[in-house]
Design an enzyme around this catalytic site. Structure first.
Site, PDB file in Angstrom:
ATOM      1  N   GLY A   1       0.778  -1.197  -0.138  1.00  0.00           N
ATOM      2  CA  GLY A   1       0.262  -0.040  -0.149  1.00  0.00           C
ATOM      3  C   GLY A   1       0.918   1.330   0.111  1.00  0.00           C
ATOM      4  O   GLY A   1       0.506   2.299  -0.703  1.00  0.00           O
TER       5      GLY A   1
ATOM      6  N   GLU B   1       6.583   4.146   5.018  1.00  0.00           N
ATOM      7  CA  GLU B   1       6.599   5.453   5.583  1.00  0.00           C
ATOM      8  C   GLU B   1       8.097   5.875   5.707  1.00  0.00           C
ATOM      9  O   GLU B   1       8.522   6.554   6.621  1.00  0.00           O
ATOM     10  CB  GLU B   1       6.132   5.066   7.097  1.00  0.00           C
ATOM     11  CG  GLU B   1       7.492   3.989   7.708  1.00  0.00           C
ATOM     12  CD  GLU B   1       6.714   2.503   7.867  1.00  0.00           C
ATOM     13  OE1 GLU B   1       6.072   2.241   6.881  1.00  0.00           O
ATOM     14  OE2 GLU B   1       7.281   2.004   8.551  1.00  0.00           O
ATOM     15  N   ASN B   2       8.868   5.834   4.575  1.00  0.00           N
ATOM     16  CA  ASN B   2      10.185   6.510   4.547  1.00  0.00           C
ATOM     17  C   ASN B   2      10.229   7.976   5.277  1.00  0.00           C
ATOM     18  O   ASN B   2       9.155   8.565   4.693  1.00  0.00           O
ATOM     19  CB  ASN B   2      10.692   6.427   3.318  1.00  0.00           C
ATOM     20  CG  ASN B   2      10.454   5.427   2.238  1.00  0.00           C
ATOM     21  OD1 ASN B   2      10.770   4.399   2.874  1.00  0.00           O
ATOM     22  ND2 ASN B   2       9.588   5.677   1.433  1.00  0.00           N
TER      23      ASN B   2
ATOM     24  N   GLU C   1       0.763   6.092   7.354  1.00  0.00           N
ATOM     25  CA  GLU C   1       2.096   6.123   7.017  1.00  0.00           C
ATOM     26  C   GLU C   1       2.606   7.546   8.024  1.00  0.00           C
ATOM     27  O   GLU C   1       3.864   7.630   8.366  1.00  0.00           O
ATOM     28  CB  GLU C   1       2.367   6.434   5.519  1.00  0.00           C
ATOM     29  CG  GLU C   1       1.740   5.272   4.772  1.00  0.00           C
ATOM     30  CD  GLU C   1       2.336   3.787   5.177  1.00  0.00           C
ATOM     31  OE1 GLU C   1       3.470   3.862   5.706  1.00  0.00           O
ATOM     32  OE2 GLU C   1       1.531   2.842   5.013  1.00  0.00           O
TER      33      GLU C   1
ATOM     34  N   HIS D   1       3.434   6.766  11.449  1.00  0.00           N
ATOM     35  CA  HIS D   1       4.760   6.253  11.459  1.00  0.00           C
ATOM     36  C   HIS D   1       5.862   7.245  11.832  1.00  0.00           C
ATOM     37  O   HIS D   1       6.972   6.780  12.371  1.00  0.00           O
ATOM     38  CB  HIS D   1       5.196   5.452  10.197  1.00  0.00           C
ATOM     39  CG  HIS D   1       4.659   3.981  10.057  1.00  0.00           C
ATOM     40  ND1 HIS D   1       4.851   3.052  11.278  1.00  0.00           N
ATOM     41  CD2 HIS D   1       3.913   3.201   9.311  1.00  0.00           C
ATOM     42  CE1 HIS D   1       4.300   1.798  10.970  1.00  0.00           C
ATOM     43  NE2 HIS D   1       3.712   1.961   9.799  1.00  0.00           N
TER      44      HIS D   1
HETATM   45  N1  B3K Z   1       5.991  -0.281   6.668  1.00  0.00           N
HETATM   46  C1  B3K Z   1       5.402  -0.567   5.325  1.00  0.00           C
HETATM   47  C2  B3K Z   1       5.463  -1.891   4.861  1.00  0.00           C
HETATM   48  C3  B3K Z   1       6.684  -2.679   4.374  1.00  0.00           C
HETATM   49  C4  B3K Z   1       6.248  -3.949   3.677  1.00  0.00           C
HETATM   50  C5  B3K Z   1       7.268  -4.861   3.497  1.00  0.00           C
HETATM   51  N2  B3K Z   1       7.164  -6.160   2.796  1.00  0.00           N
HETATM   52  C6  B3K Z   1       4.237  -0.014   5.185  1.00  0.00           C
HETATM   53  C7  B3K Z   1       3.269  -0.044   6.568  1.00  0.00           C
HETATM   54  O1  B3K Z   1       2.930  -0.951   7.209  1.00  0.00           O
HETATM   55  O2  B3K Z   1       3.085   1.198   6.851  1.00  0.00           O
HETATM   56 ZN    ZN Z   2       2.720   0.430   9.052  1.00  0.00          ZN
END
Ligand code: B3K
Ligand code: ZN
Length: 880
Positions: free
Chosen positions: A267, A270-271, A304, A307
């Site tokens: 989807g 969250e970089n 996101e 996060h």
């Molecule tokens: N942290 C990412 C998910 C990454 C999945 C890698 N296979 C998105 C989320 O949970 O916000």
């Molecule tokens: Zn997440």
């Protein structure tokens, strides 16, 4: 994908790295097939690292070019470099700067991990182990560094160059090239690194934080799509404000950017400061996006964004702690939606999702604890258990500690662990310390897999005016965990008196009760309420206060009573669901025995009362009127399941509901018509949901003129929600007019990939055994592409998980088809392939014939030579 060796990693083996990397300087010279990456790492041995301990960096498919330490090129015998590792054999004792140059091929990156191209745009996905596909690194979440990133490329092709943090320098170079340098002052793990380069358009806005700082907000998209970003921007601003108000969390950089791309495995991501999104969760306008899409965008944007604190500022020590950021952030986004929209409606939707995805996972071969103890491929643990059950565990903490206690624990967590790579123990300790509560037993929820069953038996003693509730719990055995301990669970409850109000009681023995929350902590507890002068009907697990299966000695009269009177909207909904579930299960048995499917007139009257109750919000009524899905019935039956019989029983009962409620549904259909301009607000969304449900039921009931009305609804629709609802009704009822409607739709939306995804999905789900032929043909349609995850999920994913009648064909062709797709996809995009296999996760629950066929297909996949770790891990566990 070869991001891991496929060996088992264990939580108990955790130990910190020998070296820290304080700063990372990355220099990208972008090229479609030969991007050059120079990484300079400021490396420092940790205090107790023995001098000369080799520095082992991990890579994945990298082409090594050159390496130097403190500016001097390394001699060939000083290091080993392979595509998957770089080992500096005898590093200096003092801090040193290691520079490594590598070459990568973004264009050839079909796994969409690391640096890849989506419609010509360069972008990255590094979580969990993608950074090693960009450069050699200590690619694990407990190595936190300050990143400075320089991106360089031809200005005509990549005018936009983005990375984490704030831009600090930019300039023009010879030959039409240019560069931008980004600096992110916040220490972060490599999985939060991001870079984007392309010819993108953007919309911008600003947000003034609670402390008065102005933040520049930008959403970048492919040119021409910027008109569809307003809802995403609006959602972002509301998320930012909400996190300030509800959790006291402010945004911390000068700029927050979102980039939408059309090829993305999940989807969104969250970089830090540069979220990258699947465009499905950004783009919306009334003509092409449904209300469900609008709500999905709002909640993924929020997730996101949240996060930034729960994930980025405080990250995870290791991947076993994934739920630390995911479960918590899901809880936070659920709360956001509850506050922005309707709390009961959101809770019901979330519980439906939990039961639809997490319960079957927890009951099948892929069951694992919220915090797994081992993994072979971490990508396979981004699961409903880690996310949704993880959120439920946080919710139980909140329920148990109350609003203030929970907030105090969160405040302490942010204060104590800001800048840390933390663990679940750290998290729980904050709540224990902030509230003085012993929460050690809560850790069992993170360690034990399996959905507990809670059994409740109540009886009223009229002579002594007591009500006795015997509560017991058991946690089922799951793979690798034969024996379980009882766990603490908050049971929100009410004793509903004859007039429909909750009864007061004098005192209670046998459990800790605070307000309306009773703590079940032992394997069995007998709870006695004193001063109960009339027979109550207990309403237990209000708001679904613990993620368990509840069994009780309630009668069908009790359920009907709760359906009519419970002050807890969740349990009112739940009462209807339980009655319906019994009818559906009995109906399924009847179909298999060639008997009659029966509905209960009292139930139909109860539903009619809900449908007519104008004091209930339309969105809630729409949920309460919906029967459990076929997959819900599958799950509840649990063994020897015949999916085709479920489909027949449900169709029959649905028609009966439609017939019984026809008058009310007709009226609602008329009254709820909306002539105004489209708005995605919760009120209007609820009205459309109820009206479209009425349309669907009337068609199920075979009402006069119903098909014609559905066609008219489709043709005159002024937004995608109504248009798609009508098309779905026509298709799912296999009505002759569906074909022409599908053609009209394709004419209207050809070229709009996201709108065409809906077209593919609906066709994939037509409940006919031989619908597989249609799916196969659609794979040749220009709207489909085998290299785009959204298209694959839209057509093939929808077939595997949304068309039980055809997927579970008795000749096994549905299974064969999906197994074939998995094997074809695996070498290209193992993550998406492995996920597709989850369609088989309940194969052991099938009746013998289908079970044998499904197993054979899983075996065929397992036997395939050269399978990725992702797919081999899933299929092995599935067959174990
Ligand atoms: N942290 C990412 C998910 C990454 C999945 C890698 N296979 C998105 C989320 O949970 O916000
Ligand atoms: Zn997440």
């Amino acid at each position: 994908m070869k991001t891991s060796t496929g060996q088992t990693v264990r939580l108990e083996d955790y130990r910190p790295t020998d070296y820290a990397i304080d700063t990372v300087n990355l220099d990208f010279r972008l090229d479609p097939t030969e991007t050059r990456v120079a990484a300079t790492l400021a490396v420092e041995p940790r205090e107790d690292t023995a001098e000369g301990t080799p520095l082992e960096l991990v890579g994945d498919g990298l082409t090594f070019v050159t390496a130097s330490v403190d500016g001097s090129t390394l001699a060939e015998d000083a290091f080993d470099a392979t595509p998957d590792a770089f080992i500096l054999k005898s590093p200096p004792a003092a801090p040193f700067r290691l520079t490594i140059e590598t070459r990568i091929n973004p264009e050839g990156n079909s796994a969409l991990m690391g640096l890849f191209r989506s419609s010509g745009t360069y972008c990255t996905q590094c979580e969990p182990e993608g950074f090693r596909r960009i450069t050699y690194f200590l690619d694990r979440p407990d190595v936190l560094s300050v990143y400075t990133t320089r991106l360089e490329g031809p200005k005509d092709q990549v005018p936009v160059l983005l990375s984490n943090g704030n831009p600090i320098e930019e300039g023009e170079l010879d030959g039409g090239r240019h560069y931008v340098v980004w600096h992110d002052p916040f220490r972060k793990p490599s999985y939060l690194f991001a870079a984007v380069a392309g010819d993108l358009a953007h919309i911008s806005d600003t947000f003034v934080t609670a402390s008065g700082r102005t933040v520049d907000l930008r959403i970048y998209v492919e040119k021409g799509k910027e008109t569809r970003c307003d809802w995403a921007m609006d959602s972002l601003k509301r998320s930012m404000r909400w996190d300030e108000v509800r959790f006291g969390r402010e945004y911390d950089l000068d700029i927050f950017m979102i980039v939408a791309v059309s090829d993305f495995n999940m989807g969104a991501m969250e970089n830090k400061g540069l979220n990258i999104f699947n465009d499905k969760y950004i783009l919306a306008d009334p003509a092409t996006a449904t209300d469900v899409d609008y709500a999905g965008i709002e909640s993924v944007i929020a997730h996101e964004y949240f996060h930034n604190w729960t994930g980025d500022r405080i990250t995870c020590r290791d991947w076993f702690q994934l739920c630390l950021k995911e479960g918590l952030t899901v809880f936070r986004d659920q709360e956001f939606t509850s506050d922005e929209r309707s709390r009961p409606v959101k809770r019901i939707s979330d519980v439906r999702t939990l039961k639809a995805h997490q319960f079957p996972e927890d009951a099948g071969p892929l069951a694992h604890p919220v915090r797994p103890q081992t993994y072979r491929e971490i990508n396979n643990f981004y699961t409903a258990t880690v996310y949704e059950k993880g959120a439920e565990v946080v919710r139980m903490l909140a329920t148990r500690l109350g609003e203030d206690g929970f907030r105090a624990g969160m405040d302490l967590y942010f204060e104590r662990h800001d800048g840390d790579a933390a663990t679940i123990e750290d998290f729980i300790a904050c709540f224990a310390d902030a509230t003085g509560t012993d929460l050690d037993a809560m850790l069992l929820w993170y360690a034990q897999a399996g959905t507990p069953t809670v059994t409740a038996n109540g009886s009223w003693d009229g002579a002594n005016h007591t009500y006795t509730l015997t509560l017991s719990q058991s946690v089922p055995a799951t793979p690798g965990q034969p024996d379980k301990q009882p766990m603490p669970m908050p049971i929100r409850f009410g004793l509903v008196g004859p007039n429909g109000d909750d009864m007061a009681y004098d005192r209670v023995e046998g459990a800790r009760v605070e307000g309306d929350v009773l703590m079940l902590e032992e394997a069995e507890q007998t709870v006695v309420f004193h001063g109960i002068g009339a027979q109550p009907v207990p309403s237990l697990l209000r708001g679904f206060s613990a993620p368990v299966r509840l069994r009780s000695n309630e009668t069908s009269e009790d359920r009907l009573f709760l359906l009519a009177h419970d002050s807890d909207p969740f349990n009112r909904w739940e009462a209807a669901q339980r009655i319906a579930m019994d009818l559906l299960q009995a109906g399924t048995r009847a179909v298999r025995a060639e008997g009659d499917v029966i509905t209960d007139p009292d139930f139909l009257r109860g539903l009619a009362t809900i449908a007519e109750d104008a004091s209930l919000e339309p969105a809630y009524r729409a949920l309460a009127l919906q029967l459990p899905a076929e997959s819900d019935v599958f799950r509840e039956i649990g063994e020897d399941v015949d999916p085709a019989a479920i489909a027949v029983a449900r169709r029959t009962i649905k028609a009966a509901v439609g017939q019984a409620l026809a008058g009310t549904l007709e009226r609602l259909y008329g009254e709820l018509a909306d002539e105004g301009a489209y708005s995605p607000d919760p009120e209007a969304t609820g009205r459309r949901a109820l009206r479209n449900l009425a349309l669907d039921y009337l068609v199920s009931a075979g009402a006069d003129g119903a098909e014609a009305r559905a066609v008219a609804h489709f043709e005159t629709a002024r937004n995608m929600t109504d248009r798609l609802a009508a098309l779905s009704t026509l298709a799912m009822h296999r009505l002759p007019s569906a074909e022409a409607a599908f053609e009209t739709y394709a004419d209207l939306f050809a070229g709009d990939a996201l709108a065409m995804d809906k077209w593919l999905s609906l066709q994939a789900m037509i409940p006919e055994e031989d619908n597989l032929d249609r799916v196969r043909k659609l794979m040749d349609h220009p709207a489909f592409s085998f290299s785009n995850p959204n298209r694959i999920r839209a057509l093939i994913g929808a077939y595997a998980t949304g068309n039980p009648v055809s997927f579970h064909r008795t000749d096994g062709d549905g299974y064969r088809f999906i197994a074939g797709v998995v094997m074809e996809l695996d070498p290209k995009n193992p993550q998406v392939a492995a996920r597709m296999l989850a369609a088989f996760r309940s194969w052991r629950s099938l009746e013998a014939g289908r079970r044998t066929l499904a197993k054979a297909e899983l075996q065929r996949v397992a036997d395939r030579p050269g399978l990725s770790t992702d797919t081999s891990d899933i299929v092995t566990r599935m067959l174990d």
